[in-house]
Design a protein around this motif. Structure first.
Motif, mmCIF file in Angstrom:
data_model
loop_
_atom_site.group_PDB
_atom_site.id
_atom_site.type_symbol
_atom_site.label_atom_id
_atom_site.label_comp_id
_atom_site.label_asym_id
_atom_site.label_seq_id
_atom_site.Cartn_x
_atom_site.Cartn_y
_atom_site.Cartn_z
ATOM 1 N N LYS A 157 -19.769 9.600 47.109
ATOM 2 C CA LYS A 157 -19.192 8.540 47.926
ATOM 3 C C LYS A 157 -19.803 8.627 49.318
ATOM 4 O O LYS A 157 -19.614 9.627 50.017
ATOM 5 N N GLY A 191 -19.730 22.890 51.826
ATOM 6 C CA GLY A 191 -18.768 22.135 51.017
ATOM 7 C C GLY A 191 -18.463 20.739 51.508
ATOM 8 O O GLY A 191 -17.410 20.182 51.193
ATOM 9 N N GLY A 205 -20.628 18.105 50.968
ATOM 10 C CA GLY A 205 -21.261 17.106 50.097
ATOM 11 C C GLY A 205 -22.773 17.019 50.168
ATOM 12 O O GLY A 205 -23.358 16.113 49.574
ATOM 13 N N LYS A 206 -23.452 17.970 50.834
ATOM 14 C CA LYS A 206 -24.910 17.878 50.984
ATOM 15 C C LYS A 206 -25.621 17.973 49.623
ATOM 16 O O LYS A 206 -26.488 17.167 49.307
ATOM 17 N N THR A 207 -25.227 18.968 48.833
ATOM 18 C CA THR A 207 -25.895 19.165 47.550
ATOM 19 C C THR A 207 -25.607 17.989 46.613
ATOM 20 O O THR A 207 -26.514 17.481 45.932
ATOM 21 N N ARG A 208 -24.354 17.530 46.596
ATOM 22 C CA ARG A 208 -24.007 16.392 45.735
ATOM 23 C C ARG A 208 -24.813 15.156 46.139
ATOM 24 O O ARG A 208 -25.257 14.380 45.310
ATOM 25 N N GLU A 268 -12.701 13.103 41.891
ATOM 26 C CA GLU A 268 -13.180 14.382 41.363
ATOM 27 C C GLU A 268 -12.128 15.124 40.544
ATOM 28 O O GLU A 268 -12.465 15.876 39.643
ATOM 29 N N ARG A 293 -14.915 20.736 49.171
ATOM 30 C CA ARG A 293 -14.957 21.457 47.895
ATOM 31 C C ARG A 293 -13.620 22.148 47.604
ATOM 32 O O ARG A 293 -13.084 22.039 46.508
HETATM 33 N N1 LIG Z 1 -19.275 12.357 49.624
HETATM 34 C C1 LIG Z 1 -18.905 12.985 48.496
HETATM 35 N N2 LIG Z 1 -18.875 12.342 47.315
HETATM 36 C C2 LIG Z 1 -18.493 12.975 46.190
HETATM 37 N N3 LIG Z 1 -18.102 14.271 46.137
HETATM 38 C C3 LIG Z 1 -18.105 14.969 47.284
HETATM 39 C C4 LIG Z 1 -18.514 14.376 48.509
HETATM 40 N N4 LIG Z 1 -18.401 15.311 49.483
HETATM 41 C C5 LIG Z 1 -17.962 16.425 48.898
HETATM 42 N N5 LIG Z 1 -17.763 16.237 47.568
HETATM 43 C C6 LIG Z 1 -17.175 17.204 46.644
HETATM 44 O O1 LIG Z 1 -17.228 18.476 47.290
HETATM 45 C C7 LIG Z 1 -17.943 19.420 46.480
HETATM 46 C C8 LIG Z 1 -18.806 20.287 47.353
HETATM 47 O O2 LIG Z 1 -19.890 19.524 47.841
HETATM 48 P P1 LIG Z 1 -21.387 20.119 47.929
HETATM 49 O O3 LIG Z 1 -22.299 18.962 47.840
HETATM 50 O O4 LIG Z 1 -21.566 21.212 46.922
HETATM 51 O O5 LIG Z 1 -21.341 20.733 49.391
HETATM 52 P P2 LIG Z 1 -22.480 21.398 50.291
HETATM 53 O O6 LIG Z 1 -23.763 21.342 49.522
HETATM 54 O O7 LIG Z 1 -22.472 20.602 51.550
HETATM 55 O O8 LIG Z 1 -22.019 22.825 50.516
HETATM 56 C C9 LIG Z 1 -18.712 18.580 45.484
HETATM 57 O O9 LIG Z 1 -18.896 19.299 44.275
HETATM 58 C C10 LIG Z 1 -17.827 17.382 45.294
HETATM 59 O O10 LIG Z 1 -16.777 17.693 44.397
#
Ligand SMILES: Nc1ncnc2c1ncn2[C@@H]1O[C@H](COP(=O)(O)OP(=O)(O)O)[C@@H](O)[C@H]1O
Ligand SMILES: [Mg+2]
Length: 272
Positions: A21, A47, A49-52, A193, A226
């Motif tokens: 999102k 946590g 959302g960078k990786t997602r 989620e 997360r």
């Molecule tokens: N914008 C977003 N859209 C969808 N899910 C998100 C979003 N931001 C966070 N999340 C949720 O939070 C979790 C952690 O995000 P992640 O991308 O692993 O964080 P980061 O890489 O920043 O540490 C994801 O697995 C997802 O469940």
């Protein structure tokens, strides 16, 4: 597959893309970076959302994604590749960066500041207009195809003098600042989620923002999206609200008994 895993798959299947999102114009900036062959840096707390986001954008652009979780033993050879013994022969095996350059994929260096300094030497010629990857060991000089992209992330909150990106490295990237989503967006993420009803996600997000205000005083980092997703999943699974908050939010945030008690009190007040 775990309850958490199956819900995520269900979320992904609705559009055929991993669920993400947007919180602003980050999808458009990513596409501009990709089309203009520019590397991209994502800055933000753990946590959020960078990786997602990267997983979503790679799928959206139809490019293979090669993710590397950087750590302090990660060397240039871990990215580029090395000769390995296979059945008596010595064969060259590409590392993830080399594979991404050969395939025209996206290489994502997660927590890039953790990597050893020789890693920056490898990425420099790929992040300016040469877009080349010299492989000294094989004698190859790979030119990155137009659909190769380098994305890196780091958490500026963890930065120390020893672990920061040099200006000569960071000024080669476009950069986007990530933060926790606005409350209505975060509620929608939790609901999607975890499967928890939106109105039951609202107080969790309110609590998270109350705790985020304590960052820097008693807490090193704010509650991540997360952790909120974990909390909502426990509640969906029938765990009581107090226990879910304790296991998914309070215990992961701190080891200090006094701080834990203070957080429990904030939870009681915020949730009424
Ligand atoms: N914008 C977003 N859209 C969808 N899910 C998100 C979003 N931001 C966070 N999340 C949720 O939070 C979790 C952690 O995000 P992640 O991308 O692993 O964080 P980061 O890489 O920043 O540490 C994801 O697995 C997802 O469940
Ligand atoms: Mg990550």
């Amino acid at each position: 597959m775990s309850e958490l895993g199956s819900r995520r798959t269900a979320a992904a299947n609705l559009s055929g893309l991993p669920f993400y999102k947007p919180t602003g114009d980050e999808c458009a900036i990513f596409e501009h970076a990709f089309r203009n062959r520019l590397p991209l840096l994502l800055k933000g707390p753990t946590g959020c959302g960078k990786t997602r986001f990267v997983t979503h954008m790679a799928a959206r652009l139809g490019r293979p994604l090669h993710t590397v979780s950087c750590h302090d033993d990660l060397t240039a050879a871990d990215l580029t590749g090395r000769y390995l013994l296979k059945g008596g022969d010595t064969v060259w095996v590409d590392g993830p960066l080399t594979r991404a350059v050969r395939d025209g994929g996206i290489c994502y260096l997660d927590e890039v500041v953790e990597a050893r300094k020789d890693v920056t030497v490898v990425i420099h010629p790929l992040t300016d207009d040469r877009r080349i990857l010299p492989l000294d060991r094989t004698g190859e000089l790979l030119v990155a195809p137009p659909d190769f992209m380098l994305v890196a992330s780091y958490n500026p909150g963890y930065q120390s003098v020893l672990k920061s990106l040099k200006p000569s490295t960071r000024q080669r990237f476009l950069a986007i600042d990530f933060n926790f989503p606005a409350p209505d967006v975060e509620v929608a993420i939790l609901a999607q989620e975890s499967g928890l009803a939106r109105e039951r996600c609202v107080p969790l997000v309110r609590l998270a923002n109350a705790l985020r205000d304590l960052k820097g005083q008693d807490l090193e980092e704010g509650v991540s999206t997360r952790l909120l997703v974990y909390c909502a999943c426990l509640i969906v699974n029938g765990v009581g609200l107090d226990r879910a908050i304790r296991c998914a939010i309070i215990e992961p945030l701190t080891d200090e008994p006094d701080v834990k008690e203070a957080l429990v009190r904030i939870a009681e007040i915020t949730l009424g």
